[in-house]
Design a protein around this motif. Structure first.
Motif, PDB file in Angstrom:
ATOM      1  N   HIS A 211      14.999  40.348  67.614  1.00  0.00           N
ATOM      2  CA  HIS A 211      15.361  41.649  68.212  1.00  0.00           C
ATOM      3  C   HIS A 211      15.058  42.783  67.233  1.00  0.00           C
ATOM      4  O   HIS A 211      15.897  43.140  66.404  1.00  0.00           O
TER       5      HIS A 211
ATOM      6  N   HIS B  23      12.744  46.718  66.861  1.00  0.00           N
ATOM      7  CA  HIS B  23      12.027  47.813  67.542  1.00  0.00           C
ATOM      8  C   HIS B  23      11.215  48.577  66.504  1.00  0.00           C
ATOM      9  O   HIS B  23      11.680  49.565  65.935  1.00  0.00           O
TER      10      HIS B  23
ATOM     11  N   LYS C  66      12.978  41.691  78.930  1.00  0.00           N
ATOM     12  CA  LYS C  66      14.261  42.342  78.686  1.00  0.00           C
ATOM     13  C   LYS C  66      14.509  43.386  79.758  1.00  0.00           C
ATOM     14  O   LYS C  66      13.599  44.129  80.140  1.00  0.00           O
TER      15      LYS C  66
ATOM     16  N   HIS D 125      22.570  41.836  71.447  1.00  0.00           N
ATOM     17  CA  HIS D 125      23.537  42.627  70.655  1.00  0.00           C
ATOM     18  C   HIS D 125      24.956  42.662  71.225  1.00  0.00           C
ATOM     19  O   HIS D 125      25.520  43.728  71.443  1.00  0.00           O
TER      20      HIS D 125
ATOM     21  N   ASP E   3      18.562  43.924  65.858  1.00  0.00           N
ATOM     22  CA  ASP E   3      18.366  45.144  66.650  1.00  0.00           C
ATOM     23  C   ASP E   3      17.902  46.278  65.738  1.00  0.00           C
ATOM     24  O   ASP E   3      18.320  47.431  65.895  1.00  0.00           O
TER      25      ASP E   3
HETATM   26 ZN   LIG Z   1      17.535  46.717  70.867  1.00  0.00          ZN
END
Ligand SMILES: [Zn+2]
Length: 465
Positions: free
Chosen positions: A61, A63, A152, A241, A317
């Motif tokens: 996870h 970004h 997702k 998360h 995340d």
């Molecule tokens: Zn995320």
């Protein structure tokens, strides 16, 4: 027998076993695991006396280089994967985000372009679906076959990313048909939006209201709904998360009933709590991410969840936005603060510190949570996620007793603050190998941007869980 590299005298730790052994590497793969391997003809010998030899971390996870809320996350695939390597992570799964109305394939191509010639470790992608027309629906099977075996969906961020229950249900059915996984951002975005609008109307604009307008009940409700939709669709679902006990209880109930429901949490929810939002001035904007920080008592529940397998994975995340200029976009309005925090570099050290030294679980369970389980759930295993003959030689040689203090002054992420500033860690990656190449040596990056490869993931129907 001749090896490119031999790791000598270490203690191998996998999700199931701990044993003293040498590890021999040839052509980027683990070629032998034995009491004592010959080193005379080896290209390189690494002495791991007193150290743990574990499979490299798998962070499912992240970004990197992601446009969001009028800006872009501050780490790209070069800086982000180098920081990951420093922390012992050798594979990540990032998110290719569909622009509304466009083909899913276009999102995949765009993110492949972002990673190309930049990534220093191996990578794969989930695809974020923001609109599911008939064309995109038909594309899903092809993407799974091409190695993008998970999608997702967002139950939050109305107008930006949120999709309705019908879309979720259709996506789940189609994913189940091809053996993929649905990742779910589970928060009731509609309700949260009403609470947010009321707060703004009352003049509540400081960063802390980001947390105070997102109740744990909204996460619990959406988690339960996501699981119910998946049950009706016959699909596997993975809650991303997970931050609080309200949501954890929903996952626990589902798993008690034998449903294929899974969940991850992240270090920020295990180490930080809502008190951080009381920092003076705008400082607490550093902790504006979603779901927000929760009351401290939730932390113990999450550690318990990791110990009892209610939670299967710790991911980061990682979604960094600098305090200067990026977080500051929301100086006068918390809804304009880009949501996200940096974490890609310290996942292994934090979880080893809190989980193993903290007395919650064994080093084997640690390996399971940060490497083996994420690799299995997302179709990377056994190529990634374990130390076994034939697996990629993605290895972290870890000193379980070295101590460091986390600080933005010394970290390698491209961001001007750390969420974990001042936290003392015990357990540090010393040497990291990616497909047999040493990429971190004695705590220094010696790899190369662009040497990471796209990994085509298997569909779940082919994976032992
Ligand atoms: Zn995320």
């Amino acid at each position: 027998m001749r090896f490119d590299t031999v790791i000598k005298n270490g203690t191998v730790v996998t999700a199931s076993d701990t044993f003293a052994s040498d590890v021999g590497i040839t052509d980027g793969r683990i070629a032998a695991i034995a009491d004592s391997l010959p080193t005379e003809n080896a290209g390189k010998v690494i002495d791991a006396t007193g150290l743990l030899v574990m499979p490299g971390g798998v962070d499912v996870h992240t970004h990197l280089d992601m446009p969001f809320q009028g800006t872009t996350s501050s780490d790209d695939f070069e800086t982000g994967t180098i920081a990951a390597a420093y922390g012992g992570t050798t594979t990540l799964i990032d998110f290719a985000v569909q622009t509304k109305g466009s083909p899913l394939r276009k999102a995949f191509d765009t993110w492949m372009g972002k990673a190309d010639r930049k990534a220093a470790i191996d990578y794969a992608f989930h695809c974020v679906i923001t609109e599911l027309g008939d064309k995109q629906f038909e594309e899903m099977g092809g993407l799974i076959r091409d190695g993008v075996s998970s999608f997702k969906l967002f139950m939050a961020y109305p107008g930006l990313l949120m999709v309705d229950d019908a879309t979720i249900f259709r996506a789940m059915q189609q994913t189940a048909k091809f053996g993929g996984m649905i990742c779910m951002h589970a928060e009731n975005g509609g309700v949260i939006d009403v609470i947010v609008q009321r707060a703004l109307a009352e003049g509540k604009r400081a960063p802390k209201y980001h947390a105070l307008t997102r109740p744990t009940t909204a996460e619990g409700e959406a988690t339960g709904r996501a699981i119910a939709l998946a049950e009706m669709a016959g699909a596997s679902v993975y809650i991303v998360h997970l931050s609080c006990n309200d949501a954890l209880e929903k996952v626990r109930e589902a798993r008690d009933r034998g449903l294929p429901a899974y969940a991850e949490t992240c270090p920020q929810y295990l180490f930080l709590s809502i008190e951080k939002m009381e920092a003076p001035g705008f400082e607490s904007a550093k902790y504006v991410f979603t779901p927000p920080l929760r009351e401290k008592w939730n932390q113990e529940k999450l550690w318990q969840g990791l110990t009892r397998d209610t939670l299967q994975v710790v991911s980061t995340d990682h979604c960094p936005f600098c305090y200067k200029e990026q977080k500051e976009m929301g100086k006068d309005d918390f809804t304009k603060i880009p949501n996200g925090g940096p974490g890609i570099e310290h996942r292994l050290s934090l979880i080893y510190t809190g989980g193993v030294h903290g007395g919650w679980f064994s080093p084997n369970r640690f390996v399971q949570l940060v490497s083996t389980a994420p690799a299995k759930l997302f179709g990377l295993y056994p190529r990634k996620g374990t130390i076994a003959v034939g697996s990629d030689a993605d290895i972290v040689i870890f000193d379980p007793n070295e101590e460091q203090t986390i600080s933005a002054a010394t970290h390698h992420m491209r961001i001007d603050y750390s969420m974990f500033e001042g936290i003392r860690i015990k357990g540090v990656p010393k040497t990291v190998l990616s497909r047999g190449r040493v990429i971190v040596e004695n705590g220094k990056f010696v790899g190369r941007a662009g040497s990471g490869e796209f990994i085509k993931r298997q569909a779940l129907t082919h994976v032992a869980r």
